[in-house]
Design a protein around this motif. Structure first.
Motif, PDB file in Angstrom:
ATOM      1  N   ARG A   1       0.831  -1.212   0.000  1.00 41.63           N
ATOM      2  CA  ARG A   1       0.000   0.000   0.000  1.00 41.63           C
ATOM      3  C   ARG A   1       0.868   1.265   0.000  1.00 41.63           C
ATOM      4  O   ARG A   1       0.553   2.242  -0.685  1.00 41.63           O
ATOM      5  CB  ARG A   1      -0.931  -0.002   1.215  1.00 41.63           C
ATOM      6  CG  ARG A   1      -2.033  -1.054   1.155  1.00 41.63           C
ATOM      7  CD  ARG A   1      -3.042  -0.853   2.272  1.00 41.63           C
ATOM      8  NE  ARG A   1      -4.032  -1.918   2.288  1.00 41.63           N
ATOM      9  CZ  ARG A   1      -4.046  -2.919   3.170  1.00 41.63           C
ATOM     10  NH1 ARG A   1      -3.111  -2.969   4.117  1.00 41.63           N
ATOM     11  NH2 ARG A   1      -4.968  -3.846   3.117  1.00 41.63           N
ATOM     12  N   GLU A   2       1.950   1.241   0.778  1.00 38.61           N
ATOM     13  CA  GLU A   2       2.852   2.396   0.805  1.00 38.61           C
ATOM     14  C   GLU A   2       3.476   2.631  -0.567  1.00 38.61           C
ATOM     15  O   GLU A   2       3.587   3.782  -1.025  1.00 38.61           O
ATOM     16  CB  GLU A   2       3.957   2.183   1.840  1.00 38.61           C
ATOM     17  CG  GLU A   2       3.511   2.351   3.281  1.00 38.61           C
ATOM     18  CD  GLU A   2       4.685   2.303   4.235  1.00 38.61           C
ATOM     19  OE1 GLU A   2       5.817   2.595   3.801  1.00 38.61           O
ATOM     20  OE2 GLU A   2       4.472   1.967   5.411  1.00 38.61           O
ATOM     21  N   ILE A   3       3.871   1.557  -1.211  1.00 40.23           N
ATOM     22  CA  ILE A   3       4.471   1.682  -2.542  1.00 40.23           C
ATOM     23  C   ILE A   3       3.443   2.209  -3.542  1.00 40.23           C
ATOM     24  O   ILE A   3       3.735   3.113  -4.346  1.00 40.23           O
ATOM     25  CB  ILE A   3       5.035   0.318  -3.007  1.00 40.23           C
ATOM     26  CG1 ILE A   3       6.237  -0.071  -2.129  1.00 40.23           C
ATOM     27  CG2 ILE A   3       5.447   0.364  -4.474  1.00 40.23           C
ATOM     28  CD1 ILE A   3       6.706  -1.497  -2.330  1.00 40.23           C
ATOM     29  N   ALA A   4       2.217   1.664  -3.495  1.00 38.72           N
ATOM     30  CA  ALA A   4       1.166   2.113  -4.406  1.00 38.72           C
ATOM     31  C   ALA A   4       0.855   3.589  -4.193  1.00 38.72           C
ATOM     32  O   ALA A   4       0.661   4.351  -5.161  1.00 38.72           O
ATOM     33  CB  ALA A   4      -0.087   1.272  -4.207  1.00 38.72           C
ATOM     34  N   ALA A   5       0.808   4.016  -2.933  1.00 41.91           N
ATOM     35  CA  ALA A   5       0.523   5.424  -2.639  1.00 41.91           C
ATOM     36  C   ALA A   5       1.645   6.317  -3.165  1.00 41.91           C
ATOM     37  O   ALA A   5       1.385   7.416  -3.678  1.00 41.91           O
ATOM     38  CB  ALA A   5       0.350   5.609  -1.134  1.00 41.91           C
ATOM     39  N   ALA A   6       2.894   5.860  -3.039  1.00 39.89           N
ATOM     40  CA  ALA A   6       4.029   6.642  -3.550  1.00 39.89           C
ATOM     41  C   ALA A   6       3.959   6.768  -5.070  1.00 39.89           C
ATOM     42  O   ALA A   6       4.285   7.822  -5.633  1.00 39.89           O
ATOM     43  CB  ALA A   6       5.343   5.985  -3.129  1.00 39.89           C
ATOM     44  N   VAL A   7       3.528   5.706  -5.742  1.00 35.12           N
ATOM     45  CA  VAL A   7       3.362   5.754  -7.199  1.00 35.12           C
ATOM     46  C   VAL A   7       2.256   6.736  -7.561  1.00 35.12           C
ATOM     47  O   VAL A   7       2.397   7.564  -8.485  1.00 35.12           O
ATOM     48  CB  VAL A   7       3.065   4.350  -7.756  1.00 35.12           C
ATOM     49  CG1 VAL A   7       2.682   4.437  -9.240  1.00 35.12           C
ATOM     50  CG2 VAL A   7       4.267   3.425  -7.578  1.00 35.12           C
TER      51      VAL A   7
END
Length: 254
Positions: free
Chosen positions: A164-170
């Motif tokens: 989720r953190e990676i998706a939000a950063a994207v």
């Protein structure tokens, strides 16, 4: 350099014939501490008696790891699934960190041990969290063994959170899809800053991972024993390390 570390623990019948090689020690040992309840049941005792006895083993193995020269020791103390246990047992387990650290913190400090926690603070009782955070604060500058408690920890939840953190950063434009790699994932796990475990030990005869460090254990060496955690000794710990040193870690190569 070869050193007869077994001599530090006393000679036992289970002692291996060869000494431990100090240049081939696992850097990070993780332990799934299992069997407290069954140990107690076999003795006609309540399950909490097994947990209390297991707490003494935590001290014993921590000191053994420190003497041998292990740099990181992660202990699976309470999983996100353990909340399903009877309330009385959960309440007792939540008091154990406070009891353990009240007794042992000063000695941990004297031995230059640094306490860390890997898990979710939400849901933990205030007295549990306060005891752990006090230990973390008071040992923050220690440079010896890192004693990492996996407390209210679950690997699937951990990995979902990282994704989720990676998706939000994207979504925010801070990270491109092409830039996502294993390092991107590892940095967002609760174990960020720790090396992956070299050796994973599970006691009590169970042969499963129980939602513990699933990403991090991709190339860990596994060692299982039928011994219940309250009976796990320094000799068993050294036996596991000796077995680790016999293995060749190829990481997919030949």
């Amino acid at each position: 350099m070869i050193e007869r570390l077994w001599a530090k623990f006393g000679k036992t019948s289970s002692q291996p014939s060869e000494p431990l090689a100090t240049d081939n020690l696992p850097q990070h040992v993780a332990i799934i501490m299992d069997g407290n309840g069954r140990w107690a049941k076999n003795r006609g005792l309540p399950r909490i008696a097994g947990h209390h006895s297991g707490m003494k083993t935590v001290k014993r193995i921590t000191m053994a790891a420190d003497r041998v020269g292990i740099k990181y020791l992660t202990l699976y103390a309470f999983s996100t699934e353990n909340w399903k246990r009877p309330k009385a047992e959960v309440d007792y387990l939540m008091r154990l960190p406070q009891e353990f650290l009240a007794i042992e913190l000063e000695e941990l400090i004297q031995n230059n041990v640094q306490v860390r926690m890997m898990g979710y603070k939400g849901g933990l009782p205030d007295h549990t969290l306060q005891a752990v955070e006090t230990a973390i604060s008071r040992t923050a500058n220690n440079t010896g063994l890192v004693l990492n408690f996996a407390l209210n920890y679950g690997s699937r939840k951990e990995m979902l959170g990282a994704v989720r953190e990676i998706a939000a950063a994207v979504q925010r434009g801070e990270l491109s899809l092409d830039a996502i790699d294993e390092k991107t994932m590892s940095e967002r796990l609760l174990s960020s800053g720790l090396p992956d475990p070299d050796l994973v030990i599970r006691t009590s005869g169970e042969l499963r991972l129980s939602n513990f460090m699933l990403w991090q254990m991709a190339y860990s060496e596994m060692w299982f024993t039928d011994v219940y955690w309250p009976e796990f000794t320094e000799e068993h710990f050294l036996e596991a390390i000796t077995e680790y040193q016999r293995r060749a870690r190829r990481y997919g190569g030949i």
